[in-house]
Design a protein around this motif. Sequence first.
Motif, PDB file in Angstrom:
ATOM      1  N   LYS A   1       0.851  -1.207   0.000  1.00 45.11           N
ATOM      2  CA  LYS A   1       0.000   0.000   0.000  1.00 45.11           C
ATOM      3  C   LYS A   1       0.873   1.239   0.000  1.00 45.11           C
ATOM      4  O   LYS A   1       2.012   1.218   0.424  1.00 45.11           O
ATOM      5  CB  LYS A   1      -0.901   0.009   1.238  1.00 45.11           C
ATOM      6  CG  LYS A   1      -1.929  -1.088   1.221  1.00 45.11           C
ATOM      7  CD  LYS A   1      -2.916  -0.901   2.342  1.00 45.11           C
ATOM      8  CE  LYS A   1      -3.924  -2.017   2.358  1.00 45.11           C
ATOM      9  NZ  LYS A   1      -3.290  -3.326   2.587  1.00 45.11           N
ATOM     10  N   GLU A   2       0.306   2.343  -0.500  1.00 41.72           N
ATOM     11  CA  GLU A   2       1.034   3.603  -0.567  1.00 41.72           C
ATOM     12  C   GLU A   2       0.671   4.456   0.640  1.00 41.72           C
ATOM     13  O   GLU A   2      -0.477   4.464   1.082  1.00 41.72           O
ATOM     14  CB  GLU A   2       0.658   4.354  -1.849  1.00 41.72           C
ATOM     15  CG  GLU A   2       0.778   3.534  -3.116  1.00 41.72           C
ATOM     16  CD  GLU A   2       2.212   3.230  -3.503  1.00 41.72           C
ATOM     17  OE1 GLU A   2       2.952   4.162  -3.785  1.00 41.72           O
ATOM     18  OE2 GLU A   2       2.589   2.055  -3.501  1.00 41.72           O
TER      19      GLU A   2
ATOM     20  N   SER B   1      -7.321   2.270   1.110  1.00 41.05           N
ATOM     21  CA  SER B   1      -6.975   1.151   0.231  1.00 41.05           C
ATOM     22  C   SER B   1      -7.943   0.001   0.432  1.00 41.05           C
ATOM     23  O   SER B   1      -8.396  -0.616  -0.533  1.00 41.05           O
ATOM     24  CB  SER B   1      -5.554   0.665   0.517  1.00 41.05           C
ATOM     25  OG  SER B   1      -4.623   1.675   0.279  1.00 41.05           O
TER      26      SER B   1
ATOM     27  N   SER C   1      -3.816  -0.711  -4.262  1.00 37.17           N
ATOM     28  CA  SER C   1      -2.971  -1.457  -3.339  1.00 37.17           C
ATOM     29  C   SER C   1      -2.939  -2.884  -3.864  1.00 37.17           C
ATOM     30  O   SER C   1      -3.773  -3.270  -4.667  1.00 37.17           O
ATOM     31  CB  SER C   1      -3.555  -1.430  -1.935  1.00 37.17           C
ATOM     32  OG  SER C   1      -4.781  -2.126  -1.909  1.00 37.17           O
TER      33      SER C   1
ATOM     34  N   THR D   1      -3.274  -8.127   0.945  1.00 43.50           N
ATOM     35  CA  THR D   1      -4.283  -7.735   1.927  1.00 43.50           C
ATOM     36  C   THR D   1      -4.490  -8.892   2.897  1.00 43.50           C
ATOM     37  O   THR D   1      -4.101 -10.018   2.635  1.00 43.50           O
ATOM     38  CB  THR D   1      -5.617  -7.362   1.264  1.00 43.50           C
ATOM     39  OG1 THR D   1      -5.982  -8.419   0.371  1.00 43.50           O
ATOM     40  CG2 THR D   1      -5.514  -6.081   0.492  1.00 43.50           C
TER      41      THR D   1
ATOM     42  N   SER E   1       5.990  -0.963  -0.576  1.00 41.62           N
ATOM     43  CA  SER E   1       4.758  -0.341  -1.058  1.00 41.62           C
ATOM     44  C   SER E   1       4.212  -1.118  -2.258  1.00 41.62           C
ATOM     45  O   SER E   1       4.883  -1.984  -2.817  1.00 41.62           O
ATOM     46  CB  SER E   1       5.031   1.111  -1.461  1.00 41.62           C
ATOM     47  OG  SER E   1       5.946   1.143  -2.520  1.00 41.62           O
ATOM     48  N   GLY E   2       2.988  -0.792  -2.651  1.00 38.41           N
ATOM     49  CA  GLY E   2       2.359  -1.498  -3.768  1.00 38.41           C
ATOM     50  C   GLY E   2       3.059  -1.244  -5.090  1.00 38.41           C
ATOM     51  O   GLY E   2       3.171  -2.114  -5.949  1.00 38.41           O
TER      52      GLY E   2
END
Lengths: 297, 186
Positions: free
Chosen positions: A61-62, A70, A87, A92, B121-122
């Motif tokens: 994720k950012e 996300s 994401s 997850t 990160s993604g």
Amino acid sequence: MAMVFAFGFFIKRPKFALMIYIVMTIGFLLLAIPNIIMEANGNPAIEKMGINTSLGAMEGKEIRIGAAASGFWTIVTTVISTGSVNSMHDSTMPLSGMNELLAMMTNSFYGGVGVGILNIFIYIILAVFIAGLMVGRTPELMGKKIEAREMKIAMIVALAHPFIILGGTALAAAFPSFGSAAISNPGFHGFSQILYEYTSSAANNGSGFEGLGDNTPWWNISTGIVLLFGRFIPIIGPVAIAGLLAQKKYIPESAGTLKTDTATFGLMIFVVIVIIAALAFFPALALGPIAEHFSLY
Amino acid sequence: MKNNILPAIRLTLLCIALLVGAYTLVVWGIAQLTPNKGKGKTITHDGKTFYGNIAQNFSDDKYFSSRPSAVAYNAAGSAGSNKSPSNADYLAEVQGRIDTFMVHNPDIDKSEIPVDLVTASGSGLDPHISVQAAKVQIKRISKIRGISEADIQQLISAHIEKPLLGLFGPEKINVLQLNIALDNLK
């Protein structure tokens, strides 16, 4: 979303459209809210290492988007056929992954590009039939009798979706050279990756558990076949039903008619969706995300 | 037959003109109005040009480090790790990052490390870190550069970017801008 209200406007039953919309929204929220909570809570295995996980599950994720937003988008993009991600769904939490899968498996909360609101109509026809039989009334939808032929088509459409997803997953899992050779995570999550790939194809979604090494002839061809069936069966079926219904005589509503624009009927649609879509997939979900969840917590 | 095919061909041609031609032109036209004409925000420093929203690897201890990247900060191959939360190899990797961080930052407590500093990160190119991720590096940088902790703290506070509309996502800091400001501090 707008299609639901346009439908209500054209058949002059806004209350019926509103009822459908509420059913869709409840289904959407039931999937989205747990995802937001689970992503914001973070990964318990990383929390055990003693670091500060107050930001949530940040793998894949950012920072500028954050875990909660996300998590929300994972469901928005899977209930409708966007397929865009902000994401990585592969990273997850296990049950968030399950909700993403369920959103595509039901494939009717708001409906997606291409098939639109057709899927929820299949569920409505099934709900009319089941509810009609339960209370002993003739199953009718908008003044048209629902009979055996329509029911057969509706059932074929409703069951085709689980059939192509689970069939494809079973084939891929049965041949290790195609299935387990492509997965990038061991154990339960690897199975989720295979399941997600076929679910995403059948729902015409496009997102994926992208760790899967799926650029091989097997994956491209098998998911292509699933994609074709997943897209055209839900279009051909309802059009056939519409043709059959159009030929029938209109029966004016009477005291014996089952009211289709009430909360009770909305609940009935919801129950039908849960029974057909969710329970058909439950064994597969138990092997993938649910098993992973219990191995993690 | 003729009645059906001719309108179909006309519709196809119209769609090609609209979606391939007009739509592309509109997008391109809007891009011309943005800073740097839609080619990405750049920052010039010491005669070099950097892309402001692409993460870089700051491995030197005197700089704030970016988030880990699953693709070694390769901007041409953006991707995430796609590791599942229960993957044992992945958890060992995260543990390894925590241990490395502790070696480089011996003065801090492990519970102060925010999760974004040890997870990829993604995109692999996340240009931001959380505020906590910057704060946890203050002691190390202050020691190496000989700048007081209060000064660096002030610098960080000046670089905090508020979330979009005050709603979406946590507060964040652009690592590249913060490091350039850090270099200018001397």
